[in-house]
Motif scaffolding. Sequence first.
Motif, PDB file in Angstrom:
ATOM      1  N   GLY A  73      21.882 -23.494 -26.076  1.00  0.00           N
ATOM      2  CA  GLY A  73      21.085 -22.953 -24.981  1.00  0.00           C
ATOM      3  C   GLY A  73      21.510 -21.597 -24.482  1.00  0.00           C
ATOM      4  O   GLY A  73      20.705 -20.875 -23.870  1.00  0.00           O
ATOM      5  N   ASN A  74      22.784 -21.224 -24.687  1.00  0.00           N
ATOM      6  CA  ASN A  74      23.229 -19.901 -24.243  1.00  0.00           C
ATOM      7  C   ASN A  74      23.226 -18.886 -25.383  1.00  0.00           C
ATOM      8  O   ASN A  74      23.722 -17.763 -25.218  1.00  0.00           O
ATOM      9  CB  ASN A  74      24.642 -19.973 -23.646  1.00  0.00           C
ATOM     10  CG  ASN A  74      25.688 -20.438 -24.651  1.00  0.00           C
ATOM     11  OD1 ASN A  74      25.676 -21.597 -25.045  1.00  0.00           O
ATOM     12  ND2 ASN A  74      26.576 -19.546 -25.045  1.00  0.00           N
ATOM     13  N   THR A  96      18.693  -6.244 -18.134  1.00  0.00           N
ATOM     14  CA  THR A  96      18.216  -7.604 -18.385  1.00  0.00           C
ATOM     15  C   THR A  96      17.457  -7.631 -19.703  1.00  0.00           C
ATOM     16  O   THR A  96      16.963  -6.602 -20.182  1.00  0.00           O
ATOM     17  CB  THR A  96      17.295  -8.094 -17.259  1.00  0.00           C
ATOM     18  OG1 THR A  96      16.080  -7.323 -17.269  1.00  0.00           O
ATOM     19  CG2 THR A  96      17.977  -7.963 -15.895  1.00  0.00           C
ATOM     20  N   TRP A  97      17.335  -8.822 -20.283  1.00  0.00           N
ATOM     21  CA  TRP A  97      16.576  -8.933 -21.534  1.00  0.00           C
ATOM     22  C   TRP A  97      15.102  -8.620 -21.320  1.00  0.00           C
ATOM     23  O   TRP A  97      14.431  -8.106 -22.228  1.00  0.00           O
ATOM     24  CB  TRP A  97      16.751 -10.315 -22.156  1.00  0.00           C
ATOM     25  CG  TRP A  97      18.083 -10.511 -22.825  1.00  0.00           C
ATOM     26  CD1 TRP A  97      19.007 -11.479 -22.576  1.00  0.00           C
ATOM     27  CD2 TRP A  97      18.644  -9.709 -23.880  1.00  0.00           C
ATOM     28  NE1 TRP A  97      20.117 -11.327 -23.392  1.00  0.00           N
ATOM     29  CE2 TRP A  97      19.907 -10.243 -24.208  1.00  0.00           C
ATOM     30  CE3 TRP A  97      18.201  -8.579 -24.577  1.00  0.00           C
ATOM     31  CZ2 TRP A  97      20.724  -9.705 -25.193  1.00  0.00           C
ATOM     32  CZ3 TRP A  97      19.018  -8.030 -25.572  1.00  0.00           C
ATOM     33  CH2 TRP A  97      20.255  -8.590 -25.867  1.00  0.00           C
ATOM     34  N   VAL A  98      14.595  -8.898 -20.139  1.00  0.00           N
ATOM     35  CA  VAL A  98      13.204  -8.527 -19.841  1.00  0.00           C
ATOM     36  C   VAL A  98      13.031  -7.014 -19.981  1.00  0.00           C
ATOM     37  O   VAL A  98      12.061  -6.530 -20.586  1.00  0.00           O
ATOM     38  CB  VAL A  98      12.809  -8.997 -18.433  1.00  0.00           C
ATOM     39  CG1 VAL A  98      11.513  -8.308 -17.968  1.00  0.00           C
ATOM     40  CG2 VAL A  98      12.623 -10.507 -18.410  1.00  0.00           C
ATOM     41  N   GLN A  99      13.978  -6.262 -19.437  1.00  0.00           N
ATOM     42  CA  GLN A  99      13.889  -4.798 -19.548  1.00  0.00           C
ATOM     43  C   GLN A  99      14.034  -4.334 -20.996  1.00  0.00           C
ATOM     44  O   GLN A  99      13.363  -3.381 -21.417  1.00  0.00           O
ATOM     45  CB  GLN A  99      14.970  -4.170 -18.665  1.00  0.00           C
ATOM     46  CG  GLN A  99      14.681  -4.349 -17.177  1.00  0.00           C
ATOM     47  CD  GLN A  99      15.920  -4.193 -16.319  1.00  0.00           C
ATOM     48  OE1 GLN A  99      17.029  -4.556 -16.727  1.00  0.00           O
ATOM     49  NE2 GLN A  99      15.740  -3.672 -15.121  1.00  0.00           N
ATOM     50  N   ARG A 100      14.879  -4.994 -21.762  1.00  0.00           N
ATOM     51  CA  ARG A 100      15.014  -4.617 -23.174  1.00  0.00           C
ATOM     52  C   ARG A 100      13.700  -4.875 -23.919  1.00  0.00           C
ATOM     53  O   ARG A 100      13.264  -4.068 -24.749  1.00  0.00           O
ATOM     54  CB  ARG A 100      16.151  -5.395 -23.827  1.00  0.00           C
ATOM     55  CG  ARG A 100      17.529  -5.188 -23.195  1.00  0.00           C
ATOM     56  CD  ARG A 100      18.059  -3.778 -23.376  1.00  0.00           C
ATOM     57  NE  ARG A 100      19.430  -3.686 -22.934  1.00  0.00           N
ATOM     58  CZ  ARG A 100      19.851  -3.051 -21.843  1.00  0.00           C
ATOM     59  NH1 ARG A 100      18.960  -2.435 -21.068  1.00  0.00           N
ATOM     60  NH2 ARG A 100      21.123  -3.011 -21.515  1.00  0.00           N
ATOM     61  N   MET A 106      16.818 -14.416 -25.463  1.00  0.00           N
ATOM     62  CA  MET A 106      15.870 -13.323 -25.685  1.00  0.00           C
ATOM     63  C   MET A 106      14.457 -13.863 -25.896  1.00  0.00           C
ATOM     64  O   MET A 106      13.480 -13.326 -25.359  1.00  0.00           O
ATOM     65  CB  MET A 106      16.300 -12.486 -26.885  1.00  0.00           C
ATOM     66  CG  MET A 106      17.559 -11.662 -26.661  1.00  0.00           C
ATOM     67  SD  MET A 106      18.043 -10.738 -28.157  1.00  0.00           S
ATOM     68  CE  MET A 106      16.758  -9.477 -28.208  1.00  0.00           C
ATOM     69  N   ALA A 107      14.350 -14.934 -26.695  1.00  0.00           N
ATOM     70  CA  ALA A 107      13.035 -15.520 -26.960  1.00  0.00           C
ATOM     71  C   ALA A 107      12.400 -16.042 -25.679  1.00  0.00           C
ATOM     72  O   ALA A 107      11.201 -15.860 -25.431  1.00  0.00           O
ATOM     73  CB  ALA A 107      13.168 -16.637 -27.989  1.00  0.00           C
ATOM     74  N   LYS A 108      13.205 -16.714 -24.844  1.00  0.00           N
ATOM     75  CA  LYS A 108      12.696 -17.232 -23.572  1.00  0.00           C
ATOM     76  C   LYS A 108      12.180 -16.100 -22.689  1.00  0.00           C
ATOM     77  O   LYS A 108      11.086 -16.192 -22.111  1.00  0.00           O
ATOM     78  CB  LYS A 108      13.804 -17.989 -22.845  1.00  0.00           C
ATOM     79  CG  LYS A 108      13.409 -18.486 -21.454  1.00  0.00           C
ATOM     80  CD  LYS A 108      14.568 -19.150 -20.750  1.00  0.00           C
ATOM     81  CE  LYS A 108      15.639 -18.172 -20.360  1.00  0.00           C
ATOM     82  NZ  LYS A 108      15.212 -17.231 -19.278  1.00  0.00           N
ATOM     83  N   ASP A 109      12.941 -15.016 -22.607  1.00  0.00           N
ATOM     84  CA  ASP A 109      12.528 -13.917 -21.737  1.00  0.00           C
ATOM     85  C   ASP A 109      11.360 -13.131 -22.326  1.00  0.00           C
ATOM     86  O   ASP A 109      10.576 -12.528 -21.587  1.00  0.00           O
ATOM     87  CB  ASP A 109      13.716 -12.990 -21.458  1.00  0.00           C
ATOM     88  CG  ASP A 109      14.687 -13.615 -20.459  1.00  0.00           C
ATOM     89  OD1 ASP A 109      14.363 -14.680 -19.906  1.00  0.00           O
ATOM     90  OD2 ASP A 109      15.776 -13.043 -20.236  1.00  0.00           O
ATOM     91  N   LEU A 110      11.237 -13.123 -23.657  1.00  0.00           N
ATOM     92  CA  LEU A 110      10.063 -12.491 -24.272  1.00  0.00           C
ATOM     93  C   LEU A 110       8.786 -13.177 -23.802  1.00  0.00           C
ATOM     94  O   LEU A 110       7.784 -12.518 -23.496  1.00  0.00           O
ATOM     95  CB  LEU A 110      10.177 -12.558 -25.799  1.00  0.00           C
ATOM     96  CG  LEU A 110       8.962 -12.058 -26.592  1.00  0.00           C
ATOM     97  CD1 LEU A 110       8.687 -10.586 -26.320  1.00  0.00           C
ATOM     98  CD2 LEU A 110       9.181 -12.295 -28.088  1.00  0.00           C
ATOM     99  N   ALA A 169       3.765 -14.970 -26.588  1.00  0.00           N
ATOM    100  CA  ALA A 169       4.643 -15.015 -27.762  1.00  0.00           C
ATOM    101  C   ALA A 169       4.675 -16.410 -28.361  1.00  0.00           C
ATOM    102  O   ALA A 169       4.709 -17.414 -27.636  1.00  0.00           O
ATOM    103  CB  ALA A 169       6.056 -14.575 -27.382  1.00  0.00           C
ATOM    104  N   LYS A 170       4.675 -16.447 -29.678  1.00  0.00           N
ATOM    105  CA  LYS A 170       4.891 -17.698 -30.423  1.00  0.00           C
ATOM    106  C   LYS A 170       6.304 -17.645 -30.979  1.00  0.00           C
ATOM    107  O   LYS A 170       6.654 -16.719 -31.720  1.00  0.00           O
ATOM    108  CB  LYS A 170       3.875 -17.847 -31.545  1.00  0.00           C
ATOM    109  CG  LYS A 170       3.956 -19.194 -32.256  1.00  0.00           C
ATOM    110  CD  LYS A 170       2.844 -19.334 -33.272  1.00  0.00           C
ATOM    111  CE  LYS A 170       2.866 -20.716 -33.929  1.00  0.00           C
ATOM    112  NZ  LYS A 170       2.613 -21.788 -32.949  1.00  0.00           N
TER     113      LYS A 170
END
Length: 330
Positions: free
Chosen positions: A13-14, A309-313, A20-24, A30-31
């Motif tokens: 989970g970490n 954050t991964w959202v920003q990436r 990254m996939a979760k935040d995408l 996204a699939k």
Amino acid sequence: MKVLHFGSYWMGGNDIVALMAKDLKGVTEAKIVDTELYTGRPSPWLHKDSDPEHQAVNWINDDKMLELMANYTPDAVVCNAGGMSLTPDMHRELRRRGIVTVGIALSDPDVFAAQGQHYASLFDLYYTNAEVSIAQYEAIGVKARLLPFAASPEFHRPMPSVKKIYDVIIVGHPRADRLAAVKELDKHFNVGLYGKGWKRWGLIPRSRQVNGVEHVKALNTGRAYISFSKTVAGFINVKVGLFEAVACGTAVFTEEFPEMEKYFEYGTEIVGYSSLEELVHKLKNYLPHPSKLTTLAENARARLLRDHTWVQRWEQVLGDVEVRRRGTRR
């Protein structure tokens, strides 16, 4: 924008790719496909080819791709780490369809020779986690873009209910530089160890592997976190664990090197050191003053929420994809 994301999650989970996939999915439609690379069983999605130079490359099966896209038409396909790539034929097919292909390396520069150099040129957009690898890709004619590490603050977060039972925590696997550090730090502080492999060095029962929420809890058990910047291959790199510790509100101590200053400011957001002796000295200066550690941690976390954050990436990557799509439509 519709994105098809391929990845696999060896740390549960970490895992970076899982987060990254979760935040995408929080940024765009996204699939998410888990290629099951790390299950210990043959992956239904991946295969090797006969070229001995490609033994670290995991090619995504063309038939599985075509089957999937019969019911889902993405604007972009992302191959995220794991030495994964679409085959050359599939890259050509997706380009014919106007679908942008995106490759991401998360273990550069260590994996460049075995993986990235063999398939980076196939992608429309290619990203590396390591600043030093930009020149490596340029040398083979690939204009790679930097995608620095980040954190998912909804997952890695402060846990006030978790007691800070250690002066210092180290989360990772044992290596020569880390073993020397633990030996010295043990003389002065209560050191918490998390990670696989310390047992063979006689440092159990203090150490254990932590994944998922246990990883987040572990990062909350220390008053200070040590981030080692050396990779397995001996390169100096900004590590993802540093961002995750910052997201958990733990004060970070790490080596001083120029690249780090692009992400956090020494002295006000993190503490830098240039030798083990200096690390001990600075820990002795900070640990008796909880307010100083709190100020550091709060400043660093505010910086992370603003910039790292991964959202920003993903917003950066999706912006690049959109520019690429507009260019191909002209």
